[in-house]
Design a protein around this motif. Structure first.
Motif, PDB file in Angstrom:
ATOM      1  N   THR A  14       0.816  -1.245   0.170  1.00  0.00           N
ATOM      2  CA  THR A  14       0.068   0.121  -0.032  1.00  0.00           C
ATOM      3  C   THR A  14       0.601   1.362   0.201  1.00  0.00           C
ATOM      4  OG1 THR A  14      -1.835  -1.173   1.184  1.00  0.00           O
ATOM      5  CG2 THR A  14      -1.871   1.400   1.161  1.00  0.00           C
ATOM      6  N   ALA A  18       1.238   3.886  -3.033  1.00  0.00           N
ATOM      7  CA  ALA A  18       0.983   5.501  -2.795  1.00  0.00           C
ATOM      8  C   ALA A  18       2.423   6.437  -3.055  1.00  0.00           C
ATOM      9  CB  ALA A  18       0.705   5.746  -1.407  1.00  0.00           C
ATOM     10  N   LYS A  21       2.328   6.420  -6.869  1.00  0.00           N
ATOM     11  CA  LYS A  21       1.386   7.451  -7.346  1.00  0.00           C
ATOM     12  C   LYS A  21       1.861   8.905  -7.345  1.00  0.00           C
ATOM     13  CE  LYS A  21      -2.266   4.119  -7.230  1.00  0.00           C
ATOM     14  NZ  LYS A  21      -3.295   3.553  -6.525  1.00  0.00           N
TER      15      LYS A  21
END
Length: 104
Positions: A14, A18, A21
């Motif tokens: 996760t 992140a 991105k």
């Protein structure tokens, strides 16, 4: 300490997603700094300055978030290295977040 490999992998993945991105988004937004003023009037000058200010604030915010994610991943990498022989670090290719490796 009990090591939960599935939870650790989920957390690391996760954070990695992140990080990727945010990095892409920041590179997309960085192009705003190259926008030239759309005219010579006071209004267009104010508009352009607002655009520059927005871009600078966006970049500062992203830098802060990237640092937080990097710090969290660095801690998780250290835990994985200590308790799981870097299995998840290797699986998710997170070596760049290994402080010991980067000091090399």
């Amino acid at each position: 300490m009990e090591y939960d490999s599935a939870a650790m992998q989920n957390a690391m993945k996760t954070l990695q997603d992140a990080y990727n991105k945010l990095t892409k988004m920041q590179s997309d937004v960085d192009s705003l700094k190259d926008v030239v003023p759309p005219g010579r009037s006071d209004y267009t000058g104010q508009f352009h300055q607002a655009l520059v200010n927005t871009n600078n604030a966006f970049r500062a915010n992203h830098q802060a978030r990237l640092k937080e994610i990097t710090d969290a991943l660095t801690e998780l990498v250290a835990i994985d290295k200590a308790y799981n022989n870097s299995e998840l670090v290797n699986k998710l290719t997170l070596q760049k977040f290994d402080k010991a490796e980067s000091k090399g």
